[in-house]
Design a protein around this motif. Sequence first.
Motif, PDB file in Angstrom:
ATOM      1  N   ASP A  24       0.845  -1.195   0.000  1.00  0.00           N
ATOM      2  CA  ASP A  24       0.000   0.000   0.000  1.00  0.00           C
ATOM      3  C   ASP A  24       0.882   1.248   0.000  1.00  0.00           C
ATOM      4  O   ASP A  24       0.629   2.211  -0.724  1.00  0.00           O
ATOM      5  N   PHE A  25       1.923   1.212   0.818  1.00  0.00           N
ATOM      6  CA  PHE A  25       2.907   2.296   0.868  1.00  0.00           C
ATOM      7  C   PHE A  25       3.560   2.457  -0.508  1.00  0.00           C
ATOM      8  O   PHE A  25       3.726   3.574  -1.022  1.00  0.00           O
ATOM      9  N   ALA A  26       3.932   1.332  -1.125  1.00  0.00           N
ATOM     10  CA  ALA A  26       4.605   1.375  -2.421  1.00  0.00           C
ATOM     11  C   ALA A  26       3.702   1.957  -3.504  1.00  0.00           C
ATOM     12  O   ALA A  26       4.179   2.644  -4.419  1.00  0.00           O
ATOM     13  N   ARG A  27       2.405   1.683  -3.427  1.00  0.00           N
ATOM     14  CA  ARG A  27       1.478   2.269  -4.397  1.00  0.00           C
ATOM     15  C   ARG A  27       1.480   3.795  -4.287  1.00  0.00           C
ATOM     16  O   ARG A  27       1.438   4.507  -5.302  1.00  0.00           O
ATOM     17  N   LYS A  28       1.531   4.303  -3.073  1.00  0.00           N
ATOM     18  CA  LYS A  28       1.561   5.753  -2.886  1.00  0.00           C
ATOM     19  C   LYS A  28       2.847   6.359  -3.453  1.00  0.00           C
ATOM     20  O   LYS A  28       2.826   7.420  -4.077  1.00  0.00           O
ATOM     21  N   LEU A  29       3.975   5.670  -3.243  1.00  0.00           N
ATOM     22  CA  LEU A  29       5.246   6.150  -3.801  1.00  0.00           C
ATOM     23  C   LEU A  29       5.216   6.115  -5.327  1.00  0.00           C
ATOM     24  O   LEU A  29       5.772   6.995  -5.993  1.00  0.00           O
ATOM     25  N   THR A  30       4.561   5.104  -5.888  1.00  0.00           N
ATOM     26  CA  THR A  30       4.427   5.019  -7.343  1.00  0.00           C
ATOM     27  C   THR A  30       3.690   6.227  -7.890  1.00  0.00           C
ATOM     28  O   THR A  30       4.101   6.825  -8.897  1.00  0.00           O
ATOM     29  N   ILE A  31       2.608   6.611  -7.217  1.00  0.00           N
ATOM     30  CA  ILE A  31       1.825   7.776  -7.654  1.00  0.00           C
ATOM     31  C   ILE A  31       2.666   9.046  -7.558  1.00  0.00           C
ATOM     32  O   ILE A  31       2.704   9.858  -8.493  1.00  0.00           O
ATOM     33  N   LEU A  32       3.363   9.220  -6.430  1.00  0.00           N
ATOM     34  CA  LEU A  32       4.205  10.406  -6.262  1.00  0.00           C
ATOM     35  C   LEU A  32       5.266  10.477  -7.349  1.00  0.00           C
ATOM     36  O   LEU A  32       5.530  11.543  -7.923  1.00  0.00           O
ATOM     37  N   ALA A  33       5.900   9.340  -7.613  1.00  0.00           N
ATOM     38  CA  ALA A  33       6.956   9.321  -8.618  1.00  0.00           C
ATOM     39  C   ALA A  33       6.416   9.695  -9.991  1.00  0.00           C
ATOM     40  O   ALA A  33       7.045  10.453 -10.747  1.00  0.00           O
ATOM     41  N   ARG A  34       5.245   9.201 -10.341  1.00  0.00           N
ATOM     42  CA  ARG A  34       4.666   9.521 -11.642  1.00  0.00           C
ATOM     43  C   ARG A  34       4.290  10.994 -11.741  1.00  0.00           C
ATOM     44  O   ARG A  34       4.436  11.611 -12.809  1.00  0.00           O
ATOM     45  N   VAL A  35       3.815  11.565 -10.640  1.00  0.00           N
ATOM     46  CA  VAL A  35       3.464  12.985 -10.654  1.00  0.00           C
ATOM     47  C   VAL A  35       4.684  13.852 -10.933  1.00  0.00           C
ATOM     48  O   VAL A  35       4.591  14.868 -11.626  1.00  0.00           O
ATOM     49  N   VAL A  36       5.855  13.444 -10.413  1.00  0.00           N
ATOM     50  CA  VAL A  36       7.066  14.247 -10.640  1.00  0.00           C
ATOM     51  C   VAL A  36       7.781  13.850 -11.931  1.00  0.00           C
ATOM     52  O   VAL A  36       8.868  14.351 -12.213  1.00  0.00           O
TER      53      VAL A  36
END
Length: 367
Positions: free
Chosen positions: A223-235
């Motif tokens: 679940d944590f990794a999914r959030k990091l994936t979203i953040l990474a894609r936004v940047v």
Amino acid sequence: MTTSVYLGIVGVGGVGTALLEQLSRIPNAPKLVLLSRSTKTLLAPAPSYSSAIPFVDWETATAAPGITVCDALQPDEIIEHLASVPGRAILIDNTSDILLAKTYPSFLRRGISIVTPNKKAFSDELSLWNNIFDSAAQENARVYHQATVGGSLPVLSTLRDLITTGDEIVKIEGVLSGTLSLLFDTYMPAVGTANTKWSPLVAHALKIGFMEPDPRDDLNGMDFARKLTILARVVGIQVTGPESFPVDSLVPESLLSLPSSAAGVTELMAQLPNYDEQMDLAKIEAEKSGKVLRYIGSIDVPTQTIRVGLQHLDRDSPIANLKGSQIVSIYTKRYGANPLVLKGGGGGGEVTAMCVMADLLKLLGRL
């Protein structure tokens, strides 16, 4: 001329119930013409939609004139109902359903905007991410998903504001799990000491409802990794998915295969004390260096390095002193060595619903 706006809501669990209550208190709310849960769906009468489903006491509306009650609808049936409204339509998806998420492009291509806290929609295959935003651009529909990262914390909107105004994101790090934040602060507090074992802490968090029904959903780090994936894609990092970078799982490998049923969770909790020594060894290593053990995520933008897992932190660091809440530190070219810090409770049904509501109000302002 003001365009009428119509809502379809899927998911009436903790977030959905809180959202309906919040919607009932705002003036000039859009008409609710579809309300779907796992077992049944309520539909307002087409094509005029002269009456709408009430936000509160909606279960009693099944007997109201014109309201149709049917089994749960398939996504294509939901699309057809919302696409037929005499105005603009919005889908609010309060589920974590990946199958519904994969149909977002179909909604958007029919001009139906989307507001959702569904992380899976934006952390699954990169092709789905691209398809969602490409489809929205084609039909001038909009997508708001602030609640997918950080709950009520304005993480995504802040990142997008920084990028849009020309700042350069250098690094993002933090704790995006209130559950893991609380567990580690109790297991190894930044101030003082604690002699508790790991498994009793997990058992207590499960008992008081602070964990997912299957604790592995919190402890495996995905679940944590999914959030990091979203953040990474936004940047701007083209992450293929949450499995494409290192994620430390706190679930012993031998317990991963247990079923997710009630019996499987009971067996999991019965066996978990056998692995307390592994966590104790990790704590001892941190103590030797005068630091504390924490579970954090980080994104190094220049090197495109992403990691989720255990780290040793100084006892006086903001993350080390976090108590059951979430924190995100954003390092940018403009902010230099002093990051922009977002911190707060983040999760929970009412708080997440508030974030969804804020997204909805922003969308209504744009429509």
